[in-house]
Scaffold this motif. Structure first.
Motif, PDB file in Angstrom:
ATOM      1  N   TYR A  61       2.696-109.082  29.626  1.00  0.00           N
ATOM      2  CA  TYR A  61       2.017-109.043  30.813  1.00  0.00           C
ATOM      3  C   TYR A  61       1.252-107.660  31.300  1.00  0.00           C
ATOM      4  O   TYR A  61       0.255-107.619  32.167  1.00  0.00           O
ATOM      5  N   VAL A  62       2.099-106.672  31.237  1.00  0.00           N
ATOM      6  CA  VAL A  62       1.554-105.206  31.481  1.00  0.00           C
ATOM      7  C   VAL A  62       0.363-104.991  30.752  1.00  0.00           C
ATOM      8  O   VAL A  62      -0.719-104.705  31.086  1.00  0.00           O
ATOM      9  N   VAL A  63       0.455-105.327  29.231  1.00  0.00           N
ATOM     10  CA  VAL A  63      -0.637-105.065  28.441  1.00  0.00           C
ATOM     11  C   VAL A  63      -1.872-105.877  28.685  1.00  0.00           C
ATOM     12  O   VAL A  63      -2.943-105.442  28.698  1.00  0.00           O
ATOM     13  N   PHE A  64      -1.513-107.207  28.978  1.00  0.00           N
ATOM     14  CA  PHE A  64      -2.451-108.217  29.083  1.00  0.00           C
ATOM     15  C   PHE A  64      -3.118-107.982  30.494  1.00  0.00           C
ATOM     16  O   PHE A  64      -4.524-108.058  30.764  1.00  0.00           O
ATOM     17  N   GLY A  65      -2.399-107.577  31.615  1.00  0.00           N
ATOM     18  CA  GLY A  65      -2.895-107.306  32.788  1.00  0.00           C
ATOM     19  C   GLY A  65      -3.965-106.214  33.028  1.00  0.00           C
ATOM     20  O   GLY A  65      -4.842-106.180  33.506  1.00  0.00           O
ATOM     21  N   ALA A  66      -3.405-105.008  32.127  1.00  0.00           N
ATOM     22  CA  ALA A  66      -4.406-103.849  32.081  1.00  0.00           C
ATOM     23  C   ALA A  66      -5.842-104.322  31.455  1.00  0.00           C
ATOM     24  O   ALA A  66      -6.713-103.602  31.640  1.00  0.00           O
TER      25      ALA A  66
END
Length: 318
Positions: A220-225
């Motif tokens: 979710y960190v990568v996808f959200g960024a």
């Protein structure tokens, strides 16, 4: 050579060598017992060993602390196994992610794109985030502690010689299991062994869930960024949140709000996975039955181990 002759030859090969003396047989059984005990300890079931972990020969001033020393020794064994298990599960984390992430992504995506969830997550301070994490951990452990004892009914209380020999393949007990005509079929599982099996299941599931939750967090960190652009964040918060800092290092494109959202979603996903892995037939087969198969193997090996102990003249559990 006829089939009858071949069968007779195969049967003769599986019988003990009549040239071995009683002393040689006892020495072989002693070596098998020692190797099996090391296998049990190394594979996280030290209580399957009879009398091995008891503390003996202590000086007089340490004898009142024998129980504490024994407990510390068992804790060290379990600690070393836990570390090895973590690294073993890390090697399998790719398989775990491929199987579980589609389910968890579908579960969390709707929440992830919700403005209210971002506002709630952003309002939490670091302290309250850790409180939330502790809450998820307690819920997961409470569910596992309540649910795991029910799994013991699927484990064998009596074993067959064929299953014992099959379970001992490629283990220190394989030679004895192949040549011994009369194997003990009662694993003699007492309270200590059952507690050990419970801890084995609990720790294995906890390690799997923890690794999966960290995988979800980074996803979710990568996808959200990538997916949540600054314009969207400005519309939600009235300003563009600054980049987060980790140990004084700025993380480009990753805000504290995004980290809070990923953190909470990882906790929710861990709870969802813990319940699904034990209750859903498909995910149970993928993630939990492997652990039960490992305990099933250890139980059958214990039968061969008890057989070896009897050949050494050592006492068997009552």
């Amino acid at each position: 050579m006829t089939n009858t002759d071949a069968s007779a030859g195969a049967g003769a090969a599986s019988e003990p060598d009549p040239g071995l003396s009683a002393a040689d047989t006892a020495d072989t059984a002693d070596a098998a017992v020692a190797a099996a005990e090391r296998w049990f300890v190394r594979n996280g079931v030290p209580h399957f060993v009879e009398e091995h972990y008891y503390v003996a020969g202590l000086p007089a001033f340490l004898r009142p602390f024998a129980a504490a020393i024994q407990l510390a020794r068992l804790a060290m064994m379990l600690g070393f196994w836990t570390v090895r298990r973590v690294f073993a599960e890390i090697r399998e984390v790719g398989h775990l992610a491929v199987r579980a992430l589609p389910l968890l992504a579908l579960f969390g995506m709707v929440i992830f794109f919700t403005r209210d969830f971002w506002l709630i997550s952003a309002a939490l301070t670091s302290g309250w985030l850790w409180v939330s994490s502790a809450f998820f951990i307690m819920l997961i452990q409470a569910f596992l502690i309540a649910r795991l004892p029910e799994e013991f009914v699927t484990l064998p209380s009596a074993c067959t010689p064929e299953r014992i020999r099959a379970s001992c393949v490629a283990t220190p007990l394989a030679p004895l299991a192949d040549t011994e005509p009369e194997l003990a079929t009662d694993p003699a599982l007492g309270l200590g062994q059952r507690r050990n099996m419970f801890m084995y299941l609990l720790l294995t599931q906890t390690i799997q869930i923890s690794l999966l939750s960290w995988t979800v967090f980074f996803f979710y960190v990568v996808f959200g960024a990538i997916a949540i652009r600054p314009e969207v964040l400005k519309d939600w918060f009235g300003h563009v949140p600054p980049d987060a800092h980790l140990w004084g290092i700025r993380i480009p494109g990753v805000s504290s709000e995004l980290l809070h959202v990923a953190f909470l979603l990882a906790g929710l996903s861990a709870l969802y996975f813990a319940i699904t892995a034990l209750t859903d037939a498909v995910y149970r087969r993928e993630f939990f039955d492997r652990t039960l198969a490992e305990l099933d193997k250890a139980i059958h090996m214990r039968c061969a181990y008890l057989t070896a102990r009897s050949k050494c003249g050592k006492s068997l559990p009552r």
